[in-house]
Design a protein around this motif. Sequence first.
Motif, PDB file in Angstrom:
ATOM      1  N   MET A 176      55.958   1.563  -0.151  1.00 21.21           N
ATOM      2  CA  MET A 176      55.663   1.274   1.068  1.00 21.21           C
ATOM      3  C   MET A 176      56.675   1.192   1.933  1.00 21.21           C
ATOM      4  SD  MET A 176      52.929  -1.808  -0.080  1.00 21.21           S
ATOM      5  CE  MET A 176      54.232  -2.956  -0.373  1.00 21.21           C
ATOM      6  N   ASP A 177      57.699   0.858   1.819  1.00 22.68           N
ATOM      7  CA  ASP A 177      58.883   0.609   2.782  1.00 22.68           C
ATOM      8  C   ASP A 177      58.818   1.705   3.370  1.00 22.68           C
ATOM      9  OD1 ASP A 177      58.748  -1.732   1.312  1.00 22.68           O
ATOM     10  OD2 ASP A 177      60.907  -1.399   0.355  1.00 22.68           O
ATOM     11  N   PHE A 178      59.312   1.471   5.184  1.00 30.30           N
ATOM     12  CA  PHE A 178      59.264   2.475   5.809  1.00 30.30           C
ATOM     13  C   PHE A 178      60.706   2.512   6.257  1.00 30.30           C
ATOM     14  CE2 PHE A 178      57.280  -1.024   7.705  1.00 30.30           C
ATOM     15  CZ  PHE A 178      57.764  -1.123   9.143  1.00 30.30           C
ATOM     16  N   VAL A 179      61.129   3.661   7.104  1.00 31.62           N
ATOM     17  CA  VAL A 179      62.646   3.917   7.416  1.00 31.62           C
ATOM     18  C   VAL A 179      62.958   3.242   8.751  1.00 31.62           C
ATOM     19  CG1 VAL A 179      62.338   6.087   8.310  1.00 31.62           C
ATOM     20  CG2 VAL A 179      64.452   5.473   7.313  1.00 31.62           C
ATOM     21  N   LEU A 180      63.568   2.436   9.043  1.00 29.10           N
ATOM     22  CA  LEU A 180      64.184   1.943  10.269  1.00 29.10           C
ATOM     23  C   LEU A 180      65.363   2.908  10.991  1.00 29.10           C
ATOM     24  CD1 LEU A 180      64.404  -1.736   9.581  1.00 29.10           C
ATOM     25  CD2 LEU A 180      62.484  -0.386  10.544  1.00 29.10           C
ATOM     26  N   TRP A 181      66.277   3.256   9.908  1.00 34.10           N
ATOM     27  CA  TRP A 181      67.448   4.289  10.477  1.00 34.10           C
ATOM     28  C   TRP A 181      67.568   5.249   9.514  1.00 34.10           C
ATOM     29  CZ3 TRP A 181      70.244   4.196  14.887  1.00 34.10           C
ATOM     30  CH2 TRP A 181      71.358   4.838  14.958  1.00 34.10           C
ATOM     31  N   LYS A 182      67.641   6.471  10.119  1.00 36.60           N
ATOM     32  CA  LYS A 182      67.822   7.449   9.192  1.00 36.60           C
ATOM     33  C   LYS A 182      69.068   7.849   9.119  1.00 36.60           C
ATOM     34  CE  LYS A 182      63.322   9.370   9.812  1.00 36.60           C
ATOM     35  NZ  LYS A 182      62.469  10.942  10.138  1.00 36.60           N
ATOM     36  N   ALA A 183      69.712   8.110   7.725  1.00 41.78           N
ATOM     37  CA  ALA A 183      71.058   8.628   7.649  1.00 41.78           C
ATOM     38  C   ALA A 183      71.206  10.159   8.146  1.00 41.78           C
ATOM     39  CB  ALA A 183      71.631   8.541   6.135  1.00 41.78           C
ATOM     40  N   ALA A 184      72.145  10.484   8.827  1.00 42.12           N
ATOM     41  CA  ALA A 184      72.175  11.849   9.300  1.00 42.12           C
ATOM     42  C   ALA A 184      72.311  12.935   8.307  1.00 42.12           C
ATOM     43  CB  ALA A 184      73.500  11.943  10.164  1.00 42.12           C
ATOM     44  N   LYS A 185      71.629  13.968   8.511  1.00 42.19           N
ATOM     45  CA  LYS A 185      71.561  15.124   7.757  1.00 42.19           C
ATOM     46  C   LYS A 185      72.501  16.109   8.537  1.00 42.19           C
ATOM     47  CE  LYS A 185      66.805  14.779   5.816  1.00 42.19           C
ATOM     48  NZ  LYS A 185      65.663  15.236   6.524  1.00 42.19           N
ATOM     49  N   PRO A 186      73.024  17.295   7.584  1.00 37.97           N
ATOM     50  CA  PRO A 186      74.307  18.047   8.383  1.00 37.97           C
ATOM     51  C   PRO A 186      73.407  18.702   9.624  1.00 37.97           C
ATOM     52  CG  PRO A 186      74.065  18.366   5.920  1.00 37.97           C
ATOM     53  CD  PRO A 186      72.958  17.382   6.176  1.00 37.97           C
ATOM     54  N   GLY A 187      74.140  18.831  10.531  1.00 37.22           N
ATOM     55  CA  GLY A 187      73.591  19.597  11.797  1.00 37.22           C
ATOM     56  C   GLY A 187      72.683  18.903  12.661  1.00 37.22           C
ATOM     57  N   GLU A 188      72.236  17.632  12.392  1.00 36.81           N
ATOM     58  CA  GLU A 188      71.211  17.031  13.217  1.00 36.81           C
ATOM     59  C   GLU A 188      72.204  15.720  14.302  1.00 36.81           C
ATOM     60  OE1 GLU A 188      67.732  16.126   9.835  1.00 36.81           O
ATOM     61  OE2 GLU A 188      68.749  14.352  10.693  1.00 36.81           O
ATOM     62  N   PRO A 189      71.190  15.622  15.443  1.00 37.70           N
ATOM     63  CA  PRO A 189      72.039  14.798  16.211  1.00 37.70           C
ATOM     64  C   PRO A 189      72.047  13.298  15.732  1.00 37.70           C
ATOM     65  CG  PRO A 189      70.031  15.777  17.180  1.00 37.70           C
ATOM     66  CD  PRO A 189      70.017  15.929  15.686  1.00 37.70           C
ATOM     67  N   LEU A 190      73.436  12.678  15.904  1.00 38.33           N
ATOM     68  CA  LEU A 190      73.550  11.581  15.279  1.00 38.33           C
ATOM     69  C   LEU A 190      74.201  10.425  16.200  1.00 38.33           C
ATOM     70  CD1 LEU A 190      76.755  11.741  14.553  1.00 38.33           C
ATOM     71  CD2 LEU A 190      75.891  13.036  12.766  1.00 38.33           C
ATOM     72  N   TRP A 191      73.916   9.109  15.732  1.00 37.84           N
ATOM     73  CA  TRP A 191      74.681   8.012  16.431  1.00 37.84           C
ATOM     74  C   TRP A 191      75.419   7.170  15.531  1.00 37.84           C
ATOM     75  CZ3 TRP A 191      70.378  10.421  18.035  1.00 37.84           C
ATOM     76  CH2 TRP A 191      70.067  10.842  19.309  1.00 37.84           C
ATOM     77  N   ALA A 192      76.520   6.659  15.983  1.00 38.65           N
ATOM     78  CA  ALA A 192      77.330   5.865  15.176  1.00 38.65           C
ATOM     79  C   ALA A 192      76.332   4.434  14.696  1.00 38.65           C
ATOM     80  CB  ALA A 192      78.498   5.382  15.726  1.00 38.65           C
ATOM     81  N   SER A 193      76.257   3.888  13.590  1.00 41.05           N
ATOM     82  CA  SER A 193      75.726   2.630  13.451  1.00 41.05           C
ATOM     83  C   SER A 193      76.614   1.866  12.427  1.00 41.05           C
ATOM     84  CB  SER A 193      74.482   2.925  12.940  1.00 41.05           C
ATOM     85  OG  SER A 193      74.382   3.176  11.597  1.00 41.05           O
ATOM     86  N   PRO A 194      76.261   0.494  12.062  1.00 40.97           N
ATOM     87  CA  PRO A 194      77.011  -0.230  11.023  1.00 40.97           C
ATOM     88  C   PRO A 194      76.976   0.343   9.594  1.00 40.97           C
ATOM     89  CG  PRO A 194      75.644  -1.631  12.566  1.00 40.97           C
ATOM     90  CD  PRO A 194      75.274  -0.448  12.772  1.00 40.97           C
ATOM     91  N   TRP A 195      75.607   1.172   9.388  1.00 39.01           N
ATOM     92  CA  TRP A 195      75.359   1.782   8.077  1.00 39.01           C
ATOM     93  C   TRP A 195      75.708   3.057   7.868  1.00 39.01           C
ATOM     94  CZ3 TRP A 195      71.669   0.130  11.960  1.00 39.01           C
ATOM     95  CH2 TRP A 195      71.593  -1.069  11.932  1.00 39.01           C
ATOM     96  N   GLY A 196      76.375   3.844   9.176  1.00 38.73           N
ATOM     97  CA  GLY A 196      76.827   5.078   9.145  1.00 38.73           C
ATOM     98  C   GLY A 196      76.174   6.091  10.032  1.00 38.73           C
ATOM     99  N   PRO A 197      76.575   7.048  10.203  1.00 41.74           N
ATOM    100  CA  PRO A 197      76.067   8.021  11.278  1.00 41.74           C
ATOM    101  C   PRO A 197      74.346   8.263  11.021  1.00 41.74           C
ATOM    102  CG  PRO A 197      77.387   9.268  10.007  1.00 41.74           C
ATOM    103  CD  PRO A 197      77.732   7.875   9.507  1.00 41.74           C
TER     104      PRO A 197
END
Length: 495
Positions: A176-197
């Motif tokens: 049931m849990d839903f995603v708040l922050w998605k870890a970057a996959k190769p080739g995707e746009p990304l932003w730095a965060s405390p949990w990684g890009p």
Amino acid sequence: MKVYNTLSGQKEEFLPQGDEVKVYVCGVTPYADCHIGHAMSYIIFDVIRRYLQFRGYKVKYVQNITDIDDKIIDRANQLGISTGELAGKFTTRYFEDMDALNISRADIYPKATEEIPKIIEVVQDLVDKGYAYPVGGSVYFRVRNVSDYGKLSHRSLESTMSMENALGSDDKESPMDFVLWKAAKPGEPLWASPWGPGRPGWHIECSVMSLKYLGNTLDIHGGGQDLVFPHHENEIAQSESFTGIKPFVKYWLHNGLVQLGEEKMSKSLGNLITIKEALGRYSPDAIRIFVLSSHYRSPLTYSEEALESAEKGLDRLRQVVHSEGKGEKGEGEIDTEAYHQRFIDGMDDDFNTPQAIAALFDLARDINRLSDEGYSVTQGQQVLLELADVLGLTLKPLVKPSLDAEPFINLQKSTIAKIRRAKLEKVIEEVERLLHEQGTDAQEATPYINLLREVRNALRKEKHFQLADEIRAKMGELGIILGDTPSDTIVKRKR
Ligand SMILES: [Zn+2]
């Protein structure tokens, strides 16, 4: 005034928190052209906003743009362009559609990619409070910790949890849990965060943007019925857990969905009619009447017949508003107050637009009758225009651009200059549209430009210099230079 609240499942008295009604409506994901389903939702919330203003409220209206998303990434990859380029292009096209449909612009259009720091701040806070947890560079919302989860979509936590076994589990504590922050996959746009890009999940974007621009509690949150679960359910869980304040939203309003025949109109079914296609065949007013002729919570079935009949109905309203009766008997008596009241009674009852439209048509019939009997009807016409405007209807004369110069030139003999002007404006609009869509070299615009040149020559011969000059000025604004010689007009396009 009563509105149907999805949260309570009933009509409630509308009591906003203050003089300024705070409205948030879920916006577009700009990866393709908008279709009639979008038109329906945005027309309805535009009318709700216009009506609140008509009733004396100030309205602050915020609508987000989800400019980073799986669909945007996939499409941009297919086309070999950046996500920013793709989102930018379809955001521009979205605004073209909204403007064409006479949908007022929101006060603020926050974009997900411009709100990343605030999103990270809220996600971190949810982690700190135990409502969320990081796993493998992503962060998930812990649904079990929200005891009233499911209150909007009227699902019990148990019924939602029973899905767990069926769904199996990945790296989440619970399916049931839903995603708040998605870890970057190769080739995707990304932003730095405390949990990684990575990048934000869709649900958290709306919570953060509404919170940032409208505060902890919104008066109205709108969207299509397909957004109730999980999107809006999740927005409630996130927002109320973050602020500790309930309710996140006082009134949840959801519009029905557009169907084509028996099926929902959707991209996955491949049965979409885009707004641009519809606007190529019907006037913006007709599309609005078509949408507003059903109650906003009912499904709306798209059909050519329905739109054609909307256009026909509109013709009647247009004629009534633009007719100039002889008026030899003086101002006709119309009980405009009664029509005003009927309109309000309808709209006060959960925005019953079919009833409001019926009042407009009855008023039009009254005006017509009095005008035929020789009365002047300007007062009735004014009220009709005023009420139509609350529904966003312009009632502008409809003139299909024609490539035949004859009807335009013949009109010079008519005394009704404004009709001639309206017809010419329609042609100029067409030129503008073509140049805008296809660039300044658009060959398809040439016949229309030539037509304008021809009409203008005829006007000058007749010494109608004012209208001739207006045409030249308008064309000049579009980068088309009409130069005069004693016998002709020469066309040049700016580059
Ligand atoms: Zn949303």
